[in-house]
Motif scaffolding. Structure first.
Motif, PDB file in Angstrom:
ATOM      1  N   TYR A 102       0.833  -1.210   0.000  1.00 51.22           N
ATOM      2  CA  TYR A 102       0.000   0.000   0.000  1.00 51.22           C
ATOM      3  C   TYR A 102       0.866   1.258   0.000  1.00 51.22           C
ATOM      4  N   LEU A 103       1.901   1.293   0.833  1.00 51.37           N
ATOM      5  CA  LEU A 103       2.751   2.475   0.894  1.00 51.37           C
ATOM      6  C   LEU A 103       3.473   2.716  -0.429  1.00 51.37           C
ATOM      7  N   ILE A 104       3.890   1.647  -1.072  1.00 52.92           N
ATOM      8  CA  ILE A 104       4.533   1.775  -2.383  1.00 52.92           C
ATOM      9  C   ILE A 104       3.529   2.301  -3.404  1.00 52.92           C
ATOM     10  N   ALA A 105       2.319   1.747  -3.388  1.00 51.67           N
ATOM     11  CA  ALA A 105       1.267   2.214  -4.305  1.00 51.67           C
ATOM     12  C   ALA A 105       0.960   3.684  -4.074  1.00 51.67           C
ATOM     13  N   HIS A 106       0.939   4.079  -2.810  1.00 46.94           N
ATOM     14  CA  HIS A 106       0.639   5.469  -2.449  1.00 46.94           C
ATOM     15  C   HIS A 106       1.660   6.425  -3.061  1.00 46.94           C
ATOM     16  N   GLU A 107       2.939   6.132  -2.852  1.00 50.44           N
ATOM     17  CA  GLU A 107       3.968   7.047  -3.348  1.00 50.44           C
ATOM     18  C   GLU A 107       4.090   7.004  -4.862  1.00 50.44           C
ATOM     19  N   LEU A 108       3.956   5.837  -5.463  1.00 48.78           N
ATOM     20  CA  LEU A 108       4.016   5.772  -6.925  1.00 48.78           C
ATOM     21  C   LEU A 108       2.852   6.530  -7.558  1.00 48.78           C
ATOM     22  N   SER A 109       1.707   6.526  -6.896  1.00 46.61           N
ATOM     23  CA  SER A 109       0.540   7.248  -7.431  1.00 46.61           C
ATOM     24  C   SER A 109       0.781   8.745  -7.464  1.00 46.61           C
ATOM     25  N   HIS A 110       1.661   9.228  -6.584  1.00 44.87           N
ATOM     26  CA  HIS A 110       1.987  10.658  -6.591  1.00 44.87           C
ATOM     27  C   HIS A 110       2.785  11.043  -7.837  1.00 44.87           C
ATOM     28  N   LEU A 111       3.361  10.091  -8.516  1.00 46.36           N
ATOM     29  CA  LEU A 111       4.060  10.399  -9.761  1.00 46.36           C
ATOM     30  C   LEU A 111       3.089  10.907 -10.823  1.00 46.36           C
ATOM     31  N   HIS A 113      -3.845  14.681  -2.951  1.00 43.20           N
ATOM     32  CA  HIS A 113      -4.636  13.583  -2.405  1.00 43.20           C
ATOM     33  C   HIS A 113      -6.097  13.724  -2.826  1.00 43.20           C
ATOM     34  N   GLY A 114      -6.286  14.130  -4.063  1.00 40.25           N
ATOM     35  CA  GLY A 114      -7.624  14.300  -4.604  1.00 40.25           C
ATOM     36  C   GLY A 114      -8.235  12.978  -5.045  1.00 40.25           C
ATOM     37  N   PRO A 115      -9.454  13.025  -5.556  1.00 38.07           N
ATOM     38  CA  PRO A 115     -10.158  11.803  -5.993  1.00 38.07           C
ATOM     39  C   PRO A 115      -9.389  10.996  -7.031  1.00 38.07           C
ATOM     40  N   LEU A 116      -8.762  11.678  -7.986  1.00 39.98           N
ATOM     41  CA  LEU A 116      -8.023  10.955  -9.028  1.00 39.98           C
ATOM     42  C   LEU A 116      -6.823  10.215  -8.437  1.00 39.98           C
ATOM     43  N   PHE A 117      -6.212  10.825  -7.442  1.00 44.73           N
ATOM     44  CA  PHE A 117      -5.086  10.159  -6.770  1.00 44.73           C
ATOM     45  C   PHE A 117      -5.548   8.866  -6.122  1.00 44.73           C
ATOM     46  N   TRP A 118      -6.640   8.903  -5.357  1.00 40.45           N
ATOM     47  CA  TRP A 118      -7.111   7.715  -4.648  1.00 40.45           C
ATOM     48  C   TRP A 118      -7.625   6.659  -5.625  1.00 40.45           C
ATOM     49  N   GLN A 119      -8.143   7.090  -6.751  1.00 42.89           N
ATOM     50  CA  GLN A 119      -8.532   6.120  -7.776  1.00 42.89           C
ATOM     51  C   GLN A 119      -7.305   5.398  -8.316  1.00 42.89           C
ATOM     52  N   GLN A 120      -6.219   6.149  -8.477  1.00 38.42           N
ATOM     53  CA  GLN A 120      -4.970   5.542  -8.944  1.00 38.42           C
ATOM     54  C   GLN A 120      -4.444   4.547  -7.922  1.00 38.42           C
ATOM     55  N   VAL A 121      -4.475   4.909  -6.638  1.00 32.24           N
ATOM     56  CA  VAL A 121      -4.034   3.996  -5.583  1.00 32.24           C
ATOM     57  C   VAL A 121      -4.849   2.710  -5.631  1.00 32.24           C
TER      58      VAL A 121
END
Length: 226
Positions: free
Chosen positions: A179-188, A193-201
């Motif tokens: 999860y932590l890896i997914a979280h940081e990679l999604s920031h790329l 931390h908007g809706p699109l970010f959480w959808q990516q996670v």
């Protein structure tokens, strides 16, 4: 205000030009209570603030008493699995895994440091491989991966694409690290931390709820383990 003590806990009063309100933070390794004050705050206001938060301070200290210690006879978790720390004074090699034990050689005075060094090196090896695997499957490739020792965050991602993780997440279960890896990679892709970010996670990992629950309950202890 000068530094004083409160039930053997050293209280440090820190005036800040950036602070907009009073805040408290326990620094467990130094056994200090850091009180940050806005410049407009009076001594009496600060003292009253600390006194009214006595319950929070005591509860925080109780939790920190459970902080894992990298000393002989204690258990350290590595990728979520428990290992007993065993001193092997006559052997050489620093620290290594042997069955269900983390063996540590040499002078007893250096055991804590050698355990921490082992975990940091192990984290560097394991986390780089895990990040590369997720990056390969998602196409989200960081420009650089850094493993550091942080006591306030598990990871971060810079605008340049550099990702940082605390080596301490090597003590967390697999699903938490994923999860932590997914979280940081999604920031790329989304530096917020908007809706699109959480959808990516969510597209990368199904473990958000379980991992965040674990991080709330157990994470703070690992951030201060030593």
């Amino acid at each position: 205000m000068s530094t004083s003590t409160q039930e053997a806990l050293q209280v440090v009063w820190k005036h800040s030009t950036r602070a907009k309100r009073l805040s408290l933070r326990v620094a467990p390794h130094e056994h200090k209570l850091i009180v940050t004050l806005p410049l407009t705050c009076t001594d009496q206001q600060a003292l009253t603030f600390v006194q009214t938060h006595q319950g929070w301070i005591e509860e925080r200290l109780k939790k920190l008493e459970k902080t894992p210690s990298f000393s002989v006879g204690n258990t350290v978790f590595i990728t979520g699995k428990p290992y007993l720390i065993v001193h092997a004074p006559e052997q050489k090699g620093g620290a290594w895994l042997e069955n269900d034990c983390l063996m540590v050689s040499g002078d007893p005075a250096f055991i804590n440091r050698r355990v921490a060094d082992f975990l940091r090196n192990h984290a560097t090896s394991i986390l780089r491989k895990e990040v590369e695997a997720v990056a390969l499957s998602t196409g989200l490739r960081p420009t650089r991966i850094d493993i550091r020792d942080t006591s306030s965050r598990w990871g971060s991602c810079s605008a340049s694409g550099r990702i940082m993780f605390s080596w301490r997440i090597i003590m967390a279960p697999d699903l938490v690290r994923h999860y932590l890896i997914a979280h940081e990679l999604s920031h790329l892709r989304h530096m917020n931390h908007g809706p699109l970010f959480w959808q990516q996670v969510a597209r990368i990992t199904p473990y958000k709820k379980q991992a965040e629950r674990w991080l709330r309950q157990t994470g703070p202890l690992l951030l201060h383990a030593r």
